[in-house]
Design a protein around this motif. Structure first.
Motif, mmCIF file in Angstrom:
data_model
loop_
_atom_site.group_PDB
_atom_site.id
_atom_site.type_symbol
_atom_site.label_atom_id
_atom_site.label_comp_id
_atom_site.label_asym_id
_atom_site.label_seq_id
_atom_site.Cartn_x
_atom_site.Cartn_y
_atom_site.Cartn_z
ATOM 1 N N ARG A 117 -45.184 -49.153 -16.180
ATOM 2 C CA ARG A 117 -45.259 -49.421 -14.743
ATOM 3 C C ARG A 117 -43.895 -49.465 -14.065
ATOM 4 O O ARG A 117 -43.768 -49.976 -12.955
ATOM 5 N N TYR B 156 -40.911 -48.016 -11.975
ATOM 6 C CA TYR B 156 -40.807 -46.979 -10.948
ATOM 7 C C TYR B 156 -39.378 -46.867 -10.442
ATOM 8 O O TYR B 156 -38.521 -47.694 -10.735
ATOM 9 N N ASP C 243 -38.093 -43.969 -4.834
ATOM 10 C CA ASP C 243 -39.030 -43.206 -4.015
ATOM 11 C C ASP C 243 -40.269 -42.796 -4.800
ATOM 12 O O ASP C 243 -40.924 -41.796 -4.483
ATOM 13 N N SER C 244 -40.609 -43.562 -5.852
ATOM 14 C CA SER C 244 -41.802 -43.276 -6.646
ATOM 15 C C SER C 244 -43.070 -43.651 -5.884
ATOM 16 O O SER C 244 -43.040 -44.447 -4.945
ATOM 17 N N THR C 245 -44.189 -43.081 -6.331
ATOM 18 C CA THR C 245 -45.503 -43.426 -5.803
ATOM 19 C C THR C 245 -46.232 -44.254 -6.854
ATOM 20 O O THR C 245 -46.698 -43.693 -7.859
ATOM 21 N N PRO C 246 -46.326 -45.576 -6.694
ATOM 22 C CA PRO C 246 -46.999 -46.406 -7.703
ATOM 23 C C PRO C 246 -48.420 -45.929 -7.981
ATOM 24 O O PRO C 246 -49.166 -45.585 -7.063
ATOM 25 N N ASP D 224 -49.172 -43.174 -9.535
ATOM 26 C CA ASP D 224 -49.172 -41.734 -9.733
ATOM 27 C C ASP D 224 -48.504 -41.409 -11.062
ATOM 28 O O ASP D 224 -47.321 -41.694 -11.256
ATOM 29 N N ASN E 27 -47.509 -38.719 -12.150
ATOM 30 C CA ASN E 27 -46.450 -37.729 -12.004
ATOM 31 C C ASN E 27 -45.192 -38.341 -11.401
ATOM 32 O O ASN E 27 -44.243 -37.624 -11.081
ATOM 33 N N SER E 28 -45.198 -39.660 -11.235
ATOM 34 C CA SER E 28 -44.093 -40.369 -10.611
ATOM 35 C C SER E 28 -43.637 -41.479 -11.550
ATOM 36 O O SER E 28 -44.290 -41.787 -12.538
ATOM 37 N N GLY E 29 -42.490 -42.086 -11.234
ATOM 38 C CA GLY E 29 -42.006 -43.202 -12.033
ATOM 39 C C GLY E 29 -41.633 -42.772 -13.439
ATOM 40 O O GLY E 29 -41.370 -41.601 -13.729
ATOM 41 N N THR F 47 -33.267 -42.289 -7.526
ATOM 42 C CA THR F 47 -34.324 -41.473 -6.943
ATOM 43 C C THR F 47 -34.997 -40.631 -8.025
ATOM 44 O O THR F 47 -34.446 -40.431 -9.115
ATOM 45 N N GLU F 48 -36.183 -40.133 -7.697
ATOM 46 C CA GLU F 48 -36.891 -39.244 -8.620
ATOM 47 C C GLU F 48 -36.049 -38.002 -8.921
ATOM 48 O O GLU F 48 -36.031 -37.521 -10.057
#
Length: 442
Positions: free
Chosen positions: A247, A249, A252-255, A257, A259-261, A415-416
């Motif tokens: 969990r 992140y 600019d991650s999308t919690p 998702d 494909n994020s974090g 950032t991602e």
């Protein structure tokens, strides 16, 4: 002349009844306080009762600290949870046994609970600066460290200009620079200069205040000579990537998702290793940190099961991200791109008092050799991308495989884009070591 209530009190104490009455009173007040707290949570009110606060301070804090800690929480609790969190919170082994049943509790589970590896990893016994290389680092140009500091100090002012830059980017098409794996080293270690233990520590490691390393564990020649090459073919799984803390992140991650974090970073790293370097990689995206303190004890049986199912797996990577003060960023420039710095993390299974007998790791020497070879390759091919190897007291499930890595990739304020940019040189260095290019051998 003694007052009547005082005479009654003294007589009761002499007869032994006073102690019983006091104990009964404490129990009744504690029970009432707990019930009142539960009702208050149920009604979702923030107001506090003077009587409740007074009772908590006078009775619960000295006599029932477990219930006191529970009452300070903000979560609503059922009757069972009231008992578990209130009375057993001071005894994590009993709490784990109550929640999971006696048959499912193993010695290794108890070790994880008693040592609280899940939360301990978040705390460093050294200042953050101790993990950075200074101007005198052998593999860094002097102006490179100042560039890092300039990048960090300009972070806040850069945020203020973000909207202006976005408008400019929309106005004209900008071609993003791409990553090219470095073929030639920009620096070469003189290994004879690192035969001294203190010189080796200074060049590679940050040792947490909870532990001690020692010359028997860290000798440059022994660390370099360990063969960390992957031996099997890509016809079967070779590398496992998972996340004890799924969990985590970035800015600019999308919690939620995948494909994020950190999950997105793990998938991108797995894709690079598959498509660019030809490895057979499994990426496990299961969540083990619903309760962060139990993350390592939760992930242990799951990863053991994966390794049992796929005995061809030779390397296990637990990919995390670090936590930093908001005004300090782990970022550098690699080939004209903002790139997150990362850190290799090892548990030594020992405190300053000596080895932790319950935390055995037969692969400790291999773990240390792998992180050392990775660090050396990073410093020689991509100076500045890796912070010092961090050594801490516990085990962190690194006993499951000789080629085990725990990597802290960037931090919460990266950032991602910076994270993905870091995955590319990281994948290259993994291939240098797993493929046998590094370390150079006679």
């Amino acid at each position: 002349m003694k007052s009547r209530p005082r005479r009654i009190y003294l007589n009761m104490c002499k007869s032994g009844k006073g102690l019983k009455i006091i104990l009964i009173t404490i129990v009744i007040i504690s029970f009432v306080c707990g019930c009142m707290e539960l009702f208050r949570e149920k009604e979702k009110t923030e107001t506090s009762l003077p009587f409740l606060e007074t009772a908590q301070q006078l009775v619960m804090e000295p006599y029932l600290p477990g219930i006191r800690r529970m009452c300070e929480g903000s979560r609503r609790m059922s009757g069972d949870s009231f008992f578990l969190k209130g009375l057993l919170s001071q005894y994590p082994g009993l709490l784990f046994a109550w929640e999971n049943g006696e048959e499912s509790v193993t010695e290794s589970d108890y070790d994880k609970i008693f040592l609280s590896e899940g939360s301990d990893e978040d705390h460093k016994g050294l200042p953050e600066e101790a993990l950075d290389y200074g101007d005198d680092a052998m593999h860094l140009e002097k102006n490179l460290e100042s560039a890092f500091l300039k990048e960090n100090s300009s972070y806040l002012s850069a945020q203020e200009k973000e909207q202006e830059q976005e408008a400019e980017a929309e106005a004209e098409e900008v071609q993003e620079p791409t990553f090219t794996p470095v073929e030639e080293k920009s620096y070469r270690y003189q290994w004879e200069e690192l035969s001294d233990y203190e010189a080796l520590i200074k060049a590679f490691y940050a040792v947490d205040s909870t532990t001690v390393a020692g010359e028997e564990l860290l000798r440059a020649d022994a660390l370099r000579e360990k063969d960390m090459r992957i031996q099997g073919s890509a016809d079967e799984p070779q590398i496992l990537i998972y996340h004890t803390h799924s969990r985590e992140y970035f800015s600019d991650s999308t919690p939620g998702d995948e494909n994020s974090g950190i999950l997105g970073a793990g998938e991108y790293l797995a894709t690079l290793l598959r498509e660019q370097y030809g490895y057979n990689v499994i990426h496990n995206t299961d969540c083990y940190d619903q309760e962060r303190d139990y993350a390592y004890s939760n992930s242990l049986p799951a990863i053991e099961a994966v390794l049992e199912q796929y005995p061809s797996i030779e390397a296990v990577i637990d990919l995390h991200r670090d936590a930093m003060p908001e005004d300090r960023r782990l970022v550098t420039d690699i080939q004209g791109r903002p790139t997150a710095q990362f850190m290799f993390f090892n548990g030594l299974c020992r405190t300053k008092k000596g080895a932790i007998e319950q935390l055995e790791n037969p692969y400790l020497a291999d773990n240390l050799a792998l992180s050392f070879q990775m660090q050396a390759a990073c410093n020689e091919y991509y100076p500045g991308i890796a912070r010092r190897i961090y050594l801490k007291a516990y085990r962190y499930n690194m006993h499951l495989c000789p080629k085990s890595l725990l990597i802290e990739l960037g931090a919460q304020n990266n950032t991602e884009e910076e994270i993905r940019n870091a995955c590319e040189p990281l994948a290259h260095v993994l291939d240098l070591v797993f493929g046998g290019t590094e370390p150079e051998r006679q």
